[in-house]
Design a protein around this motif. Sequence first.
Motif, PDB file in Angstrom:
ATOM      1  N   SER A 103       0.816  -1.209   0.000  1.00 21.64           N
ATOM      2  CA  SER A 103       0.000   0.000   0.000  1.00 21.64           C
ATOM      3  C   SER A 103       0.853   1.264   0.000  1.00 21.64           C
ATOM      4  CB  SER A 103      -0.944   0.013   1.206  1.00 21.64           C
ATOM      5  OG  SER A 103      -0.216   0.064   2.421  1.00 21.64           O
ATOM      6  N   LEU A 104       2.050   1.180   0.544  1.00 22.57           N
ATOM      7  CA  LEU A 104       2.907   2.367   0.549  1.00 22.57           C
ATOM      8  C   LEU A 104       3.281   2.784  -0.867  1.00 22.57           C
ATOM      9  CD1 LEU A 104       6.224   1.659   0.003  1.00 22.57           C
ATOM     10  CD2 LEU A 104       5.860   0.436   2.136  1.00 22.57           C
ATOM     11  N   LEU A 230      -5.520  -2.415  -0.132  1.00 26.17           N
ATOM     12  CA  LEU A 230      -5.140  -1.666  -1.321  1.00 26.17           C
ATOM     13  C   LEU A 230      -6.328  -0.893  -1.884  1.00 26.17           C
ATOM     14  CD1 LEU A 230      -2.830  -4.193  -3.195  1.00 26.17           C
ATOM     15  CD2 LEU A 230      -2.214  -2.418  -1.557  1.00 26.17           C
ATOM     16  N   GLY A 231      -6.035   0.278  -2.460  1.00 28.25           N
ATOM     17  CA  GLY A 231      -7.061   1.077  -3.110  1.00 28.25           C
ATOM     18  C   GLY A 231      -8.068   1.691  -2.168  1.00 28.25           C
ATOM     19  N   ARG A 232      -7.657   1.953  -0.930  1.00 23.47           N
ATOM     20  CA  ARG A 232      -8.566   2.503   0.062  1.00 23.47           C
ATOM     21  C   ARG A 232      -8.092   3.898   0.468  1.00 23.47           C
ATOM     22  NH1 ARG A 232     -11.522  -1.845   2.231  1.00 23.47           N
ATOM     23  NH2 ARG A 232     -12.048  -0.686   4.105  1.00 23.47           N
ATOM     24  N   ASP A 233      -9.036   4.777   0.756  1.00 23.80           N
ATOM     25  CA  ASP A 233      -8.710   6.164   1.076  1.00 23.80           C
ATOM     26  C   ASP A 233      -8.374   6.377   2.547  1.00 23.80           C
ATOM     27  OD1 ASP A 233      -9.089   6.930  -1.550  1.00 23.80           O
ATOM     28  OD2 ASP A 233     -11.218   7.345  -1.246  1.00 23.80           O
ATOM     29  N   GLU A 234      -8.935   5.535   3.412  1.00 22.44           N
ATOM     30  CA  GLU A 234      -8.724   5.765   4.834  1.00 22.44           C
ATOM     31  C   GLU A 234      -7.283   5.443   5.240  1.00 22.44           C
ATOM     32  OE1 GLU A 234     -11.018   1.791   4.521  1.00 22.44           O
ATOM     33  OE2 GLU A 234     -11.013   3.751   3.540  1.00 22.44           O
ATOM     34  N   ALA A 235      -6.919   5.896   6.433  1.00 25.11           N
ATOM     35  CA  ALA A 235      -5.561   5.698   6.931  1.00 25.11           C
ATOM     36  C   ALA A 235      -5.235   4.211   7.015  1.00 25.11           C
ATOM     37  CB  ALA A 235      -5.411   6.354   8.299  1.00 25.11           C
ATOM     38  N   ARG A 236      -3.994   3.879   6.692  1.00 23.80           N
ATOM     39  CA  ARG A 236      -3.580   2.490   6.687  1.00 23.80           C
ATOM     40  C   ARG A 236      -3.247   2.009   8.101  1.00 23.80           C
ATOM     41  NH1 ARG A 236       0.560   4.155   3.587  1.00 23.80           N
ATOM     42  NH2 ARG A 236       1.983   2.872   4.810  1.00 23.80           N
ATOM     43  N   ASP A 237      -3.574   0.763   8.362  1.00 20.47           N
ATOM     44  CA  ASP A 237      -3.098   0.081   9.568  1.00 20.47           C
ATOM     45  C   ASP A 237      -1.899  -0.752   9.129  1.00 20.47           C
ATOM     46  OD1 ASP A 237      -2.596  -1.522  11.747  1.00 20.47           O
ATOM     47  OD2 ASP A 237      -4.705  -1.938  12.182  1.00 20.47           O
ATOM     48  N   THR A 238      -0.730  -0.119   9.135  1.00 20.29           N
ATOM     49  CA  THR A 238       0.458  -0.746   8.569  1.00 20.29           C
ATOM     50  C   THR A 238       0.811  -2.032   9.301  1.00 20.29           C
ATOM     51  OG1 THR A 238       1.278   1.429   7.907  1.00 20.29           O
ATOM     52  CG2 THR A 238       2.863  -0.378   7.957  1.00 20.29           C
ATOM     53  N   ALA A 239       0.708  -2.015  10.616  1.00 20.35           N
ATOM     54  CA  ALA A 239       1.078  -3.203  11.383  1.00 20.35           C
ATOM     55  C   ALA A 239       0.190  -4.390  11.012  1.00 20.35           C
ATOM     56  CB  ALA A 239       0.976  -2.908  12.874  1.00 20.35           C
ATOM     57  N   ARG A 240      -1.119  -4.158  10.886  1.00 24.77           N
ATOM     58  CA  ARG A 240      -2.013  -5.253  10.513  1.00 24.77           C
ATOM     59  C   ARG A 240      -1.745  -5.689   9.073  1.00 24.77           C
ATOM     60  NH1 ARG A 240      -6.456  -8.232  11.304  1.00 24.77           N
ATOM     61  NH2 ARG A 240      -7.886  -8.505   9.548  1.00 24.77           N
ATOM     62  N   GLU A 241      -1.527  -4.729   8.182  1.00 25.51           N
ATOM     63  CA  GLU A 241      -1.242  -5.084   6.793  1.00 25.51           C
ATOM     64  C   GLU A 241      -0.048  -6.014   6.696  1.00 25.51           C
ATOM     65  OE1 GLU A 241       0.323  -2.996   2.649  1.00 25.51           O
ATOM     66  OE2 GLU A 241      -0.599  -1.755   4.196  1.00 25.51           O
TER      67      GLU A 241
END
Length: 300
Positions: A103-104, A230-241
């Motif tokens: 996602s980054l 992927l392809g989402r506007d909201e803030a990412r939960d990097t740790a869960r990803e």
Amino acid sequence: MTRYRRSAAFAVAGLALLVATGCSNGAAAGGEPEVARAASTAGPTTAQERSLLYDAEQELQRRCMTAVGFRFWAVPENPLPEAREFPYAIDDPTWAKKYGYGSLFEERIKRLRDQDPNRTYLRGLPDDRRRAAIAALNGTGREGLRAELPGGVVIGHSATGCRAQAWRTLYGDLSAWYAASTLVNNLNALKQQRVTAHPDFTRTSEKWSACMRANGLSYRSPAQARAEFLGRDEARDTAREVRVAVQEARCARSSGLSAVAQRLDRRYGRELRREHRAEVDLVERLRTDALPRARTVLAR
């Protein structure tokens, strides 16, 4: 029934970037070469040679646009080399631990697009000049080049404009190049459809899903897991990803999904090369013939 749609190239040069996900099978991130690398009569071109052809196309477009009174900057072929293609499921835990589902890369792609000098240049032009610049690059009119894809979809592109002129200069037979290369460029997508429709892939996907559930993650398929991040506007939960991606990779290996996907990918790649041998061979021959011209263009 044959359908006709205009080529998506009718937007001025932008970065053709993919945040790629799925099962690593050794395919390059750009997609097309995996099927195109057939044992053709001309001999398969290398990734380095295809990059040389790409650079020559960009330079020819730049010269052509300059000649008709516009500016053009070459677009990097692969500005994010660390991005990888996993068309079926991520199966590299080390990559997943570092990048998650990638996602980054979406943010970096957006920044690259925003900073693309071609886009900046176009935005700064008056409306009439902007339209003229796009027409100069992509040509005008629906008639000209035609490519029929498997399944009967027909894609068209203008035979005029600087992009078509660059193809003509390098490959000679513009109509033959466009028809064959467009078909070959779309074979990987068809291959992936065949892989994911195969019963062996379906069965091992179920095993993969069971493995994920055993680790506290409920997903029917890698595609469903990928869509969460992927392809989402909201803030990412990097740790869960990262956690989900790493577990996906581990389950892809332990369930056999990775091995099955790679086996089917090779099988259908061979089948598609046989089914479209004439087009694959023609693309490789035209590329091989174009290499001396490309070197001359870049040497100037």
